[in-house]
Design an enzyme around this catalytic site. Structure first.
Site, PDB file in Angstrom:
ATOM      1  CB  SER A 150      -0.902   0.002   1.239  1.00  0.00           C
ATOM      2  OG  SER A 150      -1.693   1.164   1.270  1.00  0.00           O
ATOM      3  N   GLY A 151       0.572   2.168  -0.930  1.00  0.00           N
ATOM      4  CA  GLY A 151       1.344   3.401  -1.028  1.00  0.00           C
ATOM      5  C   GLY A 151       2.470   3.343  -2.026  1.00  0.00           C
ATOM      6  CB  THR A 153      -4.307   3.115  -7.270  1.00  0.00           C
ATOM      7  OG1 THR A 153      -4.642   2.082  -6.330  1.00  0.00           O
ATOM      8  CG2 THR A 153      -5.582   3.718  -7.820  1.00  0.00           C
ATOM      9  CG  ASN A 204      -1.841   4.922  -0.444  1.00  0.00           C
ATOM     10  OD1 ASN A 204      -1.856   6.119  -0.695  1.00  0.00           O
ATOM     11  ND2 ASN A 204      -2.070   4.006  -1.347  1.00  0.00           N
ATOM     12  CB  SER A 221      -4.786   2.356   0.987  1.00  0.00           C
ATOM     13  OG  SER A 221      -4.540   0.987   0.984  1.00  0.00           O
ATOM     14  CB  SER A 222      -6.718  -0.342  -3.776  1.00  0.00           C
ATOM     15  OG  SER A 222      -6.523   0.656  -4.739  1.00  0.00           O
ATOM     16  N   GLY A 228      -0.430  -5.807  -2.250  1.00  0.00           N
ATOM     17  CA  GLY A 228       0.877  -6.430  -2.078  1.00  0.00           C
ATOM     18  C   GLY A 228       0.968  -7.180  -0.765  1.00  0.00           C
ATOM     19  CD  GLU A 260      -2.097  -5.369   3.454  1.00  0.00           C
ATOM     20  OE1 GLU A 260      -2.700  -5.845   4.429  1.00  0.00           O
ATOM     21  OE2 GLU A 260      -2.582  -4.485   2.719  1.00  0.00           O
TER      22      GLU A 260
END
Length: 1028
Positions: free
Chosen positions: A107-108, A112, A157, A160-161, A389, A391
């Site tokens: 994330s980040g 996206t 993020n 973040s998705s 990704g 985590e």
């Protein structure tokens, strides 16, 4: 790409495959650091693109950049996301095979953003569909909507998705986008009811409250302040400076219109969003029997209206659970904890099902609607996978377990496809394949997904078995079933030292990217994801059109227990793997350089962790297991042919033979390279570097030779062009000069003839024959006059005019004089004007009448002949407010004995005042001044005549002044007696007193002499200065 190798010491290499020490993680990260420092965020590992988030706009995604990478070979330009996009698109067009771009990272890291840039590239560069760009617009506008409902602000993020996304873009045979389809994976619906500190709920809630119109919020029963809603305050981060919810709301509303949402559908969708907020504000209180009762009636009313359900039914569903036992339905009351669980479960179910409906709605919008549109058989598909990704948090739960399992499967697929691609290339080129040593994570995937013995199967079994199943019983069963697996550890299975870092409710998996410790708390509840039956029944009766589609009544009659979350995710993941296997893959690995989202900051520890769990070193080892560099013979020969005399400047034979000659000349050793069917393979980067360095040296000498040859050719051509131009100009100029000279001679001859003819007829009346001559004479006179005009009014010179211009000459002379006078008058100052006026009066009075007047002309008249210190203050006091206009020293002659006495003559606006020292001796008002007499000789005597009837006056006054002309002019002007000045010859008679007159006799002589004569008269002898 090879052209950048000369700067490798400063900016690193563009392809990690060319790292000399490719097994060193430190060398890998140092290469990343060098490129990041130079704002070069993209690097290759063969065909894989590694992207580092710069956290700022580098201005590298413009239309010009798109055109630079469009239609260019992958390695001809620096690494870029657009290079991957163009390569994939061209493969899709030329090979007619489906393609997929897999974007991964934590994330980040910019996944996206990378997806949006890819869509932007295809929207800008692909041909427009025949029926307009509606599909292209919908593809682009689907992103803001999905981000609003599926993205949230997290600690890592701001956007973040919180779901995985796979998008298929359908292209027709012309390469134009004609449709699309989106698959979503594992929405983090627990975020709806709970957020960690510093995080937010999904964006749509805040966008609605911040940007929604007042009337809309009133209809939905909402207020602007997010702090009013329990589901929005748990993270204590409702406002974020880097997020503009108001602007984002406008973007989302516009996007909903583009993707075919009607106003009613938007209203229904926002009603569901608002209902989730109201659900969070439902509170319960315990009655006497500890059963939960709803206490917030107002929120319940809003819910019944927004969801279109009966209020009593919803109240009962939130506080009771329906149980079917032996065919009978029983209602069991819920306690406070169970009621809160039911409320949160309903909120999560409503939101997650709405999100699923939203994705399906977008898919219907993206699907091709034309009956004559090309079928899927005549089109190709490009897939974009934007997936979470790996985590690793301080507290890892069920969601992290699923996400990391997904990454294990994708890593397994990645290694398989990479090895397969390498092996296929080697076999196609006829080069022996050497087995590659790598970590096969199939053992970890089997640990998670294996039937009956995998973690998911054990979790499902524990969720489904009768009895009191808890998270800890699941952990115990895990320990009993797979206790000997090398990649699993629990507190019970660990050794004494490891137990210190493991809690009793935790288990640890050794993933390909490292160890991750999971807490089993909530595993069963999240896996079951149960919604009580009466809540389902209530939602199935909803009159909200979207809710009625999300909750199908067939669920109530279906006796089969629904699949668990983990099983659903496993099945969808297996389907995704199959989809990806059916396509040609391309990879984008995203890395974030720091947790603070600061541009220019490179956190080595964080990046090393990401390099590890992204499997980049593993990928590099696979890519470098054989040969570091490979190129087609044509490309290699074209680049390096200048290094060999036999191949330079051109090679006439087969490219393969040319390359063979070239490498022999360069001294390549047999173990350094292999010759394939269409490509040359170079094993070591140092071999390529040495070749590239030799090329750089060779280029310098070639450049010198080319420059010399070009300069010679260039200047030779320039000289020839200049010579030809000079000849052409000279020829033209000679002709022009000849024509001009002939024309001038002709004109001169005609002019002379006309002049002579006119001179002969100059005295005749004006006619065509003499008009030219007469005009010439007149013009010559006027031009001569212009050069000889008088310089001032005293200059009387004037050119002699011809007879025909005499009258005109006089008029011009008069005009010239008037003009000079006018200019002179405009140019004089007020003081000089006054001087001239006085001189004019003096001239009028004395010119030709008094001998000493000519001597006074060049002398300026001044305002006074006495200074202020020469006039007694007592005199000034006696005069009072009367100003002194003129003062002059004079000599007064007594009336009887003509004795001279020094006096001062003062002129005021009203009188002539005669002063002796500090005493006013006589004041003669201008009204009593009857005249002034003066002789015509050069003496300086004058007489002021006063009225005889004035008793105050003793008689006329005889005075002498050295400035007689100036004094008399001043007196005449002040007393207005210009016409009363008498200039006498011989004698002047004056009144000496009452009844007695005096006489002054004037005679010419050699010098001035004033005496009393024997006859009692005053005798004045004065020299004659001129004759009148």
């Amino acid at each position: 790409m090879e052209s950048a190798l000369t700067a490798r010491d400063r900016v690193g290499v563009q392809d990690f495959v060319l790292l000399e020490n490719f097994t060193s993680e430190a060398a890998f990260i140092e290469n990343l650091r060098r490129r990041f420092r130079e704002n070069l965020i993209y690097t290759y590992i063969g065909p894989v693109l590694v992207s580092v988030n710069p956290y700022r706009d580098l201005q590298i995604y413009s239309r010009q950049h798109m055109e630079r990478y469009r239609g260019v070979s992958f390695y001809e330009v620096p690494p870029h996301l657009f290079a991957v996009a163009d390569t994939v698109y061209r493969a899709l067009r030329t090979e007619r095979r489906d393609q997929a771009v897999m974007i991964s990272g934590e994330s980040g890291a910019g996944k996206t953003e990378a997806t949006k840039r890819l869509l932007q590239f295809y929207a800008e560069t692909c041909p427009a569909p025949e029926r307009g760009g509606a599909v292209r617009d919908r593809l682009l506008q689907s992103n803001p909507v999905l981000e609003a409902f599926g993205n949230a602000k997290t600690l890592r993020n701001d956007n973040s998705s919180r779901f995985g996304k796979y998008m298929d873009v359908q292209f027709d045979f012309k390469g134009a986008p004609v449709g699309g389809h989106i698959l979503s994976y594992l929405l983090e619906k627990s975020r709806v009811v709970h957020q960690n500190h510093g995080e937010r709920n999904f964006h749509i809630f805040y966008q609605l409250l911040e940007g929604g119109e007042e009337e809309m919020l009133r209809r939905l029963g909402l207020e602007r302040n997010p702090q009013s809603y329990l589901y929005l305050v748990k993270g204590q981060c409702a406002k974020v400076s880097s997020i503009n919810d108001k602007n984002d709301w406008k973007v989302v509303r516009k996007a909903l219109t583009v993707i075919d949402f009607t106003e009613d559908e938007v209203e229904d969708l926002l009603s569901i969003v608002a209902s989730v907020l109201h659900l969070g504000n439902i509170h319960f209180a315990a009655d006497e029997e500890s059963n939960a009762q709803v206490t917030t009636e107002n929120q319940l009313k809003y819910l019944t209206r927004l969801l279109g359900v009966e209020g009593s039914t919803l109240r009962e569903a939130l506080t009771h659970r329906k149980i079917i036992a032996k065919g009978e339905e029983l209602l069991s009351p819920l306690n406070l904890e169970q009621a809160a669980y039911a409320r949160d479960a309903l909120a999560k179910a409503v939101y997650s099902r709405t999100f699923t409906w939203l994705v399906e709605k977008i898919n219907r919008s993206l699907a091709s609607k034309d009956a004559d549109s090309p079928s899927w058989r005549s089109t190709t598909v490009l897939g974009l996978l934007d997936i979470y990704g790996f985590e690793v948090f301080q507290h890892n739960s069920f969601e992290q377990f699923c996400i990391n399992y997904c990454n294990e499967k994708l890593q397994q697929l990645f290694i398989e496809l990479t090895l397969k691609s390498e092996q296929e290339e080697y076999e196609a080129e006829g080069i022996a394949w050497e087995p590659v040593q790598y970590f096969n994570n199939k053992i970890i995937c089997d640990l998670v997904e294996e039937k009956f013995k995998g973690i998911i199967s054990i979790l499902d079994e524990e969720c489904l078995r009768p009895g009191e199943a808890t998270d800890l019983t699941f952990l115990e069963k895990l320990e009993d079933t797979i206790k000997h697996h090398p990649h699993l550890l629990t507190h019970k299975l660990a050794d004494q030292r490891t137990r210190k870092s493991l809690g009793r409710g935790e288990f640890r998996l050794l993933h390909y990217a490292g160890e991750v410790t999971y807490s089993v708390t909530g595993f069963l509840d999240k896996n079951n994801d149960l919604l009580f039956r009466n809540l389902k029944e209530t939602m199935c009766s909803s009159e909200n059109p979207i809710m009625s589609q999300c909750f199908d009544r067939s669920e109530l009659s279906d006796k089969k227990r629904p699949e668990t979350v983990a099983t659903q995710f496993k099945m969808s993941l297996l389907q995704l793997v199959e989809i990806l296997k059916s396509k040609e893959p391309a990879y984008v690995r995203c890395i974030k350089p720091n947790d603070a989202k600061q541009p220019g900051r490179f956190d080595e520890v964080l990046i090393r962790h990401q390099v590890k769990y992204l499997g980049l070193m593993e990928n590099l080892r696979v890519r470098r297991a054989g040969f570091a560099y490979r190129r087609k013979y044509e490309v290699f020969l074209q680049r390096y042919k200048s290094l060999c005399p036999e191949t330079w400047p051109s090679w006439a034979g087969r490219p393969q033979d040319g390359v063979a000659v070239l490498v022999r000349h360069l001294g390549y050793k047999p173990e350094e390279y292999k010759m394939g069917r269409t490509k040359i393979f170079i094993r070591f980067p140092k071999t390529l570097f040495a070749t590239e360095d030799a090329l750089e040296v060779r280029r310098q000498s070639l450049a010198t030779k080319i420059q010399a040859a070009w300069r010679g050719y260039h200047w030779r051509q320039k000289f020839l062009r200049v010579k030809q131009s000079a000849i052409c100009i000279q020829s033209w100029w000679r002709g022009t000069l000849g024509r001009r000279k002939a024309a001038k001679r002709k004109w001169a001859a005609q002019t002379i003839r006309r002049f002579i003819r006119g001179f002969i007829l100059r005295h005749a009346p004006r006619c065509p024959e003499n008009a030219f001559f007469l005009d010439h004479v007149r013009t010559s006179f006027l031009l001569n006059l212009r050069r000889q005009l008088p310089r001032n009014v005293l200059d009387t010179s004037w050119p002699t005019p011809p007879p025909a211009l005499r009258e005109a000459s006089e008029l011009l002379r008069e005009l010239c004089m008037k003009n000079m006078v006018w200019k002179y008058c405009r140019g004089i100052s007020p003081e000089w004007k006054q001087q001239l006026q006085q001189k004019a009066v003096a001239s009028e009075i004395f010119k030709g009448k008094k001998d000493n007047y000519p001597q006074s002309v060049p002398r300026l008249f001044i305002s006074t002949r006495l200074g202020t210190d020469e006039i007694s203050p007592k005199v000034l006091q006696a005069l009072g407010s009367e100003p002194i206009q003129y003062a002059v020293p004079v000599v007064k002659y007594d009336r009887k004995g003509y004795k001279p006495r020094s006096r001062q003559l003062l002129l005021t606006p009203n009188a002539v005042v005669i002063v002796e020292d500090a005493k006013v001796k006589q004041r003669i008002d201008y009204a009593n001044l009857t005249g002034i007499s003066v002789s015509s000789l050069s003496d300086s005597l004058f007489v002021l005549h006063v009225q005889r009837e004035d008793n105050k006056q003793k008689g006329d006054v005889v005075l002498q002044s050295d400035h007689v002309i100036e004094t008399l002019t001043k007196v005449a002007l002040s007393a207005d007696r210009v016409n009363n000045i008498n200039i006498n010859q011989g004698s002047i008679t004056f009144a000496g007193g009452p009844g007695r007159d005096g006489t002054i006799d004037f005679t010419p002589g050699s010098e001035l002499l004033i005496t009393k004569a024997k006859n009692g008269h005053l005798a004045v002898v004065a020299p004659r200065l001129n004759s009148r």
